[in-house]
Motif scaffolding. Sequence first.
Motif, PDB file in Angstrom:
ATOM      1  N   ASN A  62       0.838  -1.202   0.000  1.00  0.00           N
ATOM      2  CA  ASN A  62       0.000   0.000   0.000  1.00  0.00           C
ATOM      3  C   ASN A  62       0.876   1.256   0.000  1.00  0.00           C
ATOM      4  O   ASN A  62       0.559   2.256   0.629  1.00  0.00           O
ATOM      5  CB  ASN A  62      -0.945   0.010   1.199  1.00  0.00           C
ATOM      6  N   LEU A  63       2.010   1.179  -0.707  1.00  0.00           N
ATOM      7  CA  LEU A  63       2.926   2.306  -0.831  1.00  0.00           C
ATOM      8  C   LEU A  63       2.855   2.922  -2.218  1.00  0.00           C
ATOM      9  O   LEU A  63       2.750   2.207  -3.217  1.00  0.00           O
ATOM     10  CB  LEU A  63       4.365   1.863  -0.561  1.00  0.00           C
ATOM     11  N   TRP A  64       2.900   4.240  -2.267  1.00  0.00           N
ATOM     12  CA  TRP A  64       3.103   4.975  -3.512  1.00  0.00           C
ATOM     13  C   TRP A  64       4.483   5.612  -3.477  1.00  0.00           C
ATOM     14  O   TRP A  64       4.958   6.016  -2.410  1.00  0.00           O
ATOM     15  CB  TRP A  64       2.074   6.098  -3.668  1.00  0.00           C
ATOM     16  N   ALA A  65       5.108   5.717  -4.633  1.00  0.00           N
ATOM     17  CA  ALA A  65       6.378   6.425  -4.742  1.00  0.00           C
ATOM     18  C   ALA A  65       6.174   7.686  -5.568  1.00  0.00           C
ATOM     19  O   ALA A  65       5.527   7.654  -6.612  1.00  0.00           O
ATOM     20  CB  ALA A  65       7.435   5.543  -5.394  1.00  0.00           C
ATOM     21  N   VAL A  66       6.725   8.776  -5.081  1.00  0.00           N
ATOM     22  CA  VAL A  66       6.752  10.026  -5.839  1.00  0.00           C
ATOM     23  C   VAL A  66       8.216  10.334  -6.135  1.00  0.00           C
ATOM     24  O   VAL A  66       9.012  10.508  -5.206  1.00  0.00           O
ATOM     25  CB  VAL A  66       6.108  11.188  -5.066  1.00  0.00           C
ATOM     26  N   LEU A  79       3.246  20.268  -4.346  1.00  0.00           N
ATOM     27  CA  LEU A  79       2.828  19.174  -5.226  1.00  0.00           C
ATOM     28  C   LEU A  79       2.822  17.845  -4.470  1.00  0.00           C
ATOM     29  O   LEU A  79       1.839  17.092  -4.501  1.00  0.00           O
ATOM     30  CB  LEU A  79       3.780  19.116  -6.427  1.00  0.00           C
ATOM     31  N   VAL A  80       3.914  17.564  -3.771  1.00  0.00           N
ATOM     32  CA  VAL A  80       4.000  16.309  -3.017  1.00  0.00           C
ATOM     33  C   VAL A  80       2.963  16.289  -1.898  1.00  0.00           C
ATOM     34  O   VAL A  80       2.379  15.238  -1.593  1.00  0.00           O
ATOM     35  CB  VAL A  80       5.425  16.116  -2.468  1.00  0.00           C
ATOM     36  N   ARG A  81       2.715  17.445  -1.294  1.00  0.00           N
ATOM     37  CA  ARG A  81       1.693  17.490  -0.238  1.00  0.00           C
ATOM     38  C   ARG A  81       0.318  17.121  -0.802  1.00  0.00           C
ATOM     39  O   ARG A  81      -0.466  16.419  -0.149  1.00  0.00           O
ATOM     40  CB  ARG A  81       1.654  18.888   0.386  1.00  0.00           C
ATOM     41  N   LEU A 286       7.744  40.816  -7.185  1.00  0.00           N
ATOM     42  CA  LEU A 286       8.022  40.059  -8.411  1.00  0.00           C
ATOM     43  C   LEU A 286       6.743  39.604  -9.107  1.00  0.00           C
ATOM     44  O   LEU A 286       5.867  38.989  -8.489  1.00  0.00           O
ATOM     45  CB  LEU A 286       8.880  38.840  -8.067  1.00  0.00           C
ATOM     46  N   SER A 287       6.650  39.873 -10.406  1.00  0.00           N
ATOM     47  CA  SER A 287       5.559  39.340 -11.230  1.00  0.00           C
ATOM     48  C   SER A 287       5.827  37.870 -11.512  1.00  0.00           C
ATOM     49  O   SER A 287       6.949  37.486 -11.854  1.00  0.00           O
ATOM     50  CB  SER A 287       5.461  40.102 -12.549  1.00  0.00           C
ATOM     51  N   THR A 288       4.782  37.045 -11.372  1.00  0.00           N
ATOM     52  CA  THR A 288       4.965  35.602 -11.553  1.00  0.00           C
ATOM     53  C   THR A 288       3.765  34.975 -12.266  1.00  0.00           C
ATOM     54  O   THR A 288       2.644  35.469 -12.175  1.00  0.00           O
ATOM     55  CB  THR A 288       5.129  34.881 -10.195  1.00  0.00           C
ATOM     56  N   VAL A 289       4.051  33.877 -12.951  1.00  0.00           N
ATOM     57  CA  VAL A 289       3.011  32.977 -13.449  1.00  0.00           C
ATOM     58  C   VAL A 289       2.908  31.848 -12.431  1.00  0.00           C
ATOM     59  O   VAL A 289       3.875  31.112 -12.208  1.00  0.00           O
ATOM     60  CB  VAL A 289       3.365  32.418 -14.838  1.00  0.00           C
ATOM     61  N   THR A 290       1.765  31.724 -11.789  1.00  0.00           N
ATOM     62  CA  THR A 290       1.591  30.759 -10.705  1.00  0.00           C
ATOM     63  C   THR A 290       0.966  29.469 -11.226  1.00  0.00           C
ATOM     64  O   THR A 290      -0.016  29.492 -11.957  1.00  0.00           O
ATOM     65  CB  THR A 290       0.692  31.346  -9.603  1.00  0.00           C
ATOM     66  N   GLN A 291       1.550  28.350 -10.809  1.00  0.00           N
ATOM     67  CA  GLN A 291       0.983  27.041 -11.109  1.00  0.00           C
ATOM     68  C   GLN A 291       0.167  26.549  -9.908  1.00  0.00           C
ATOM     69  O   GLN A 291       0.544  26.801  -8.765  1.00  0.00           O
ATOM     70  CB  GLN A 291       2.084  26.021 -11.399  1.00  0.00           C
ATOM     71  N   PRO A 292      -0.922  25.813 -10.162  1.00  0.00           N
ATOM     72  CA  PRO A 292      -1.707  25.240  -9.054  1.00  0.00           C
ATOM     73  C   PRO A 292      -1.034  23.977  -8.525  1.00  0.00           C
ATOM     74  O   PRO A 292      -1.500  22.860  -8.740  1.00  0.00           O
ATOM     75  CB  PRO A 292      -3.058  24.941  -9.716  1.00  0.00           C
ATOM     76  N   THR A 293       0.095  24.154  -7.832  1.00  0.00           N
ATOM     77  CA  THR A 293       0.949  23.014  -7.501  1.00  0.00           C
ATOM     78  C   THR A 293       0.251  21.970  -6.630  1.00  0.00           C
ATOM     79  O   THR A 293       0.388  20.766  -6.863  1.00  0.00           O
ATOM     80  CB  THR A 293       2.230  23.506  -6.795  1.00  0.00           C
ATOM     81  N   TYR A 294      -0.479  22.414  -5.628  1.00  0.00           N
ATOM     82  CA  TYR A 294      -1.171  21.455  -4.759  1.00  0.00           C
ATOM     83  C   TYR A 294      -2.193  20.650  -5.562  1.00  0.00           C
ATOM     84  O   TYR A 294      -2.307  19.430  -5.415  1.00  0.00           O
ATOM     85  CB  TYR A 294      -1.850  22.201  -3.609  1.00  0.00           C
ATOM     86  N   GLU A 295      -2.918  21.327  -6.439  1.00  0.00           N
ATOM     87  CA  GLU A 295      -3.916  20.636  -7.267  1.00  0.00           C
ATOM     88  C   GLU A 295      -3.257  19.692  -8.263  1.00  0.00           C
ATOM     89  O   GLU A 295      -3.833  18.656  -8.620  1.00  0.00           O
ATOM     90  CB  GLU A 295      -4.797  21.648  -7.994  1.00  0.00           C
ATOM     91  N   LEU A 296      -2.056  20.030  -8.740  1.00  0.00           N
ATOM     92  CA  LEU A 296      -1.322  19.101  -9.597  1.00  0.00           C
ATOM     93  C   LEU A 296      -1.101  17.781  -8.865  1.00  0.00           C
ATOM     94  O   LEU A 296      -1.308  16.694  -9.422  1.00  0.00           O
ATOM     95  CB  LEU A 296       0.032  19.697  -9.997  1.00  0.00           C
ATOM     96  N   GLY A 297      -0.666  17.871  -7.608  1.00  0.00           N
ATOM     97  CA  GLY A 297      -0.440  16.666  -6.821  1.00  0.00           C
ATOM     98  C   GLY A 297      -1.715  15.895  -6.551  1.00  0.00           C
ATOM     99  O   GLY A 297      -1.755  14.661  -6.674  1.00  0.00           O
ATOM    100  N   ARG A 298      -2.776  16.599  -6.186  1.00  0.00           N
ATOM    101  CA  ARG A 298      -4.057  15.935  -5.917  1.00  0.00           C
ATOM    102  C   ARG A 298      -4.586  15.240  -7.179  1.00  0.00           C
ATOM    103  O   ARG A 298      -5.083  14.111  -7.113  1.00  0.00           O
ATOM    104  CB  ARG A 298      -5.087  16.948  -5.421  1.00  0.00           C
TER     105      ARG A 298
END
Length: 333
Positions: A62-66, A79-81, A286-298
């Motif tokens: 029952n292990l996943w690897a990231v 993302l990992v979270r 700083l101006s940035t383009v933000t990625q939905p990192t948490y949602e990427l992981g989910r």
Amino acid sequence: MAMPTIYDVARRAGVSPATVSRVLNGRSTVDAGLRDRVNAAATQLGYRPNSLARNLRRSTTNLWAVVISDINNPFFTALVRGVEDVGQGLGYSVVLCNSDENPDKEADYLQALLADQISGFIVSPTSRTENLAALHEAGRAVVAIDRRPRNLAVDTVLVDNEHGAREATTHLIEQGFRRIACITGPARLSTASRRLRGYRSALRAAGIEPDPALERHADFRQRGGYAAMATLLAARPAPDAVFVTNNLMTVGALEFLADNDIRIPDQVGVVGFDDVPWATFIRPPLSTVTQPTYELGRTAATLLKARIEDPDRPPETATLRTTLHARASSRRR
């Protein structure tokens, strides 16, 4: 001549790659007729299982690897979270590995993890597609994240990199910048090439022909951003703005500008890709383009669970949108 793959066997037998994998790994759940077709196709093609896949034993945990490409990059933290939160809710524990952008290190990790009976893998792949292909051939559930693996049909979670790059570059154009440079990552990585493509697309849409002298490929690391910024500003005429396609290279570019007392945005406007916690604290912000990192992981975790439950489902690609946060570093005064 290229060695035949599991996909060649699947096409010859008229079945899915997952079915081929189950037959070659001795699973008893496959219809006898299908099993005979797969074995015949493998024999006809002279297929030999990948050496990594041969290390597979028959049970899983029952292990996943990231497996992420750079543990020093804060992009991967949220993302990992996201992966872990979903996995924990489903009864899975998560093992984290760092490939450090090294295909050999990635292969070593994946081989060891196969022996440890990991049931599912979420991988930010390096340039060597064979590493992910070995997992797929071993019958394990695989999701690629952040980067699209070449010539491999697996579940994939991305952001719309071209859209984010177009928005960033268009913003700089609308602010009156004209010699806009781009610092992107290694050409072999899909994130780097697609962000460069979006940058070029925005320039052309504004009637500005992209200038190869204003483009740099670096290493997605801080030192690469620093060196690329140095070579750009040594050119004549120098750029009046720069779009940097990841957070660590943006740090390096800003460091060079600070070391050389170059004023932002008066002398050089700056937009980075990936938000960072201190983006609003530095001066100018700083101006940035933000990625939905948490949602990427989910999203990756959700796709992985679906793949484990239904190995024969068609591969799916989920593409999430980015958001431009325009701040003072890119605004003309």
